[in-house]
Design a protein around this motif. Structure first.
Motif, PDB file in Angstrom:
ATOM      1  N   MET A 185      -1.659  33.286  23.358  1.00  0.00           N
ATOM      2  CA  MET A 185      -0.317  33.779  23.578  1.00  0.00           C
ATOM      3  C   MET A 185       0.512  33.518  22.332  1.00  0.00           C
ATOM      4  N   PRO A 186       1.381  34.427  22.006  1.00  0.00           N
ATOM      5  CA  PRO A 186       2.273  34.170  20.873  1.00  0.00           C
ATOM      6  C   PRO A 186       3.306  33.116  21.260  1.00  0.00           C
ATOM      7  N   ARG A 187       2.910  31.847  21.181  1.00  0.00           N
ATOM      8  CA  ARG A 187       3.741  30.749  21.666  1.00  0.00           C
ATOM      9  C   ARG A 187       5.143  30.730  21.079  1.00  0.00           C
ATOM     10  N   SER A 188       5.272  31.111  19.827  1.00  0.00           N
ATOM     11  CA  SER A 188       6.600  31.074  19.233  1.00  0.00           C
ATOM     12  C   SER A 188       7.482  32.187  19.786  1.00  0.00           C
ATOM     13  N   GLN A 189       6.906  33.139  20.480  1.00  0.00           N
ATOM     14  CA  GLN A 189       7.671  34.261  21.025  1.00  0.00           C
ATOM     15  C   GLN A 189       8.081  34.054  22.478  1.00  0.00           C
ATOM     16  N   ILE A 190       7.424  33.123  23.160  1.00  0.00           N
ATOM     17  CA  ILE A 190       7.721  32.859  24.571  1.00  0.00           C
ATOM     18  C   ILE A 190       8.096  31.391  24.702  1.00  0.00           C
ATOM     19  N   VAL A 191       9.241  31.143  25.303  1.00  0.00           N
ATOM     20  CA  VAL A 191       9.681  29.762  25.493  1.00  0.00           C
ATOM     21  C   VAL A 191      10.064  29.544  26.947  1.00  0.00           C
ATOM     22  N   SER A 192       9.993  28.288  27.340  1.00  0.00           N
ATOM     23  CA  SER A 192      10.382  27.906  28.689  1.00  0.00           C
ATOM     24  C   SER A 192      11.153  26.606  28.589  1.00  0.00           C
ATOM     25  N   ASP A 193      12.347  26.605  29.119  1.00  0.00           N
ATOM     26  CA  ASP A 193      13.209  25.425  29.098  1.00  0.00           C
ATOM     27  C   ASP A 193      13.871  25.328  30.466  1.00  0.00           C
ATOM     28  N   PRO A 194      13.808  24.166  31.100  1.00  0.00           N
ATOM     29  CA  PRO A 194      14.423  24.034  32.423  1.00  0.00           C
ATOM     30  C   PRO A 194      15.904  24.394  32.442  1.00  0.00           C
ATOM     31  N   ARG A 195      16.560  24.334  31.289  1.00  0.00           N
ATOM     32  CA  ARG A 195      17.990  24.651  31.223  1.00  0.00           C
ATOM     33  C   ARG A 195      18.257  26.148  31.079  1.00  0.00           C
ATOM     34  N   THR A 196      17.209  26.927  30.858  1.00  0.00           N
ATOM     35  CA  THR A 196      17.358  28.376  30.720  1.00  0.00           C
ATOM     36  C   THR A 196      16.622  29.057  31.857  1.00  0.00           C
ATOM     37  N   LEU A 197      17.366  29.655  32.747  1.00  0.00           N
ATOM     38  CA  LEU A 197      16.801  30.365  33.897  1.00  0.00           C
ATOM     39  C   LEU A 197      15.807  29.498  34.669  1.00  0.00           C
ATOM     40  N   ASN A 198      16.130  28.223  34.808  1.00  0.00           N
ATOM     41  CA  ASN A 198      15.304  27.273  35.566  1.00  0.00           C
ATOM     42  C   ASN A 198      13.867  27.203  35.070  1.00  0.00           C
ATOM     43  N   GLY A 199      13.667  27.394  33.773  1.00  0.00           N
ATOM     44  CA  GLY A 199      12.336  27.265  33.202  1.00  0.00           C
ATOM     45  C   GLY A 199      11.513  28.533  33.200  1.00  0.00           C
ATOM     46  N   THR A 200      12.109  29.640  33.595  1.00  0.00           N
ATOM     47  CA  THR A 200      11.398  30.923  33.552  1.00  0.00           C
ATOM     48  C   THR A 200      11.017  31.235  32.112  1.00  0.00           C
ATOM     49  N   PRO A 201       9.779  31.638  31.842  1.00  0.00           N
ATOM     50  CA  PRO A 201       9.409  32.000  30.467  1.00  0.00           C
ATOM     51  C   PRO A 201      10.260  33.178  29.980  1.00  0.00           C
ATOM     52  N   VAL A 202      10.912  32.977  28.849  1.00  0.00           N
ATOM     53  CA  VAL A 202      11.773  34.008  28.271  1.00  0.00           C
ATOM     54  C   VAL A 202      11.325  34.336  26.856  1.00  0.00           C
ATOM     55  N   ILE A 203      11.787  35.456  26.365  1.00  0.00           N
ATOM     56  CA  ILE A 203      11.518  35.835  24.979  1.00  0.00           C
ATOM     57  C   ILE A 203      12.378  34.947  24.096  1.00  0.00           C
TER      58      ILE A 203
END
Length: 86
Positions: free
Chosen positions: A1-19
């Motif tokens: 997976m292009p890890r640098s392109q997909i991030v997940s943070d509990p503070r952003t949309l409850n951890g939903t993977p985002v671009i």
């Protein structure tokens, strides 16, 4: 997976993977692709996403099975080991 392109943070949309750099869920890109929508429509609807990001993810999605995509998104939501942030 292009890890640098997909991030997940509990503070952003409850951890939903985002671009990365946006609050646009990766799932939105997946839904556009699965519906047969062209990439330019996604980019028009989500102007916060950079074209180069969308093209990389679009190509990545095309080269993976649904199970591989789901596994990669699930892995993106796991916290780093020992509570460290990456």
């Amino acid at each position: 997976m292009p890890r640098s392109q997909i991030v997940s943070d509990p503070r952003t949309l409850n951890g939903t993977p985002v671009i990365a750099g946006t609050q646009v869920p990766v799932q939105m890109l997946i839904e556009y692709r699965n519906a047969g929508q062209p990439l330019y429509e996604f980019l028009f609807d989500f102007p916060a996403v950079k074209r180069v990001q969308a093209k990389k993810l679009w190509a990545w999605l095309a080269s993976r099975s649904p199970a591989e995509i789901e596994a990669a998104l699930t892995a993106a939501t796991k916290p780093p080991p020992h509570g460290r942030r990456t």
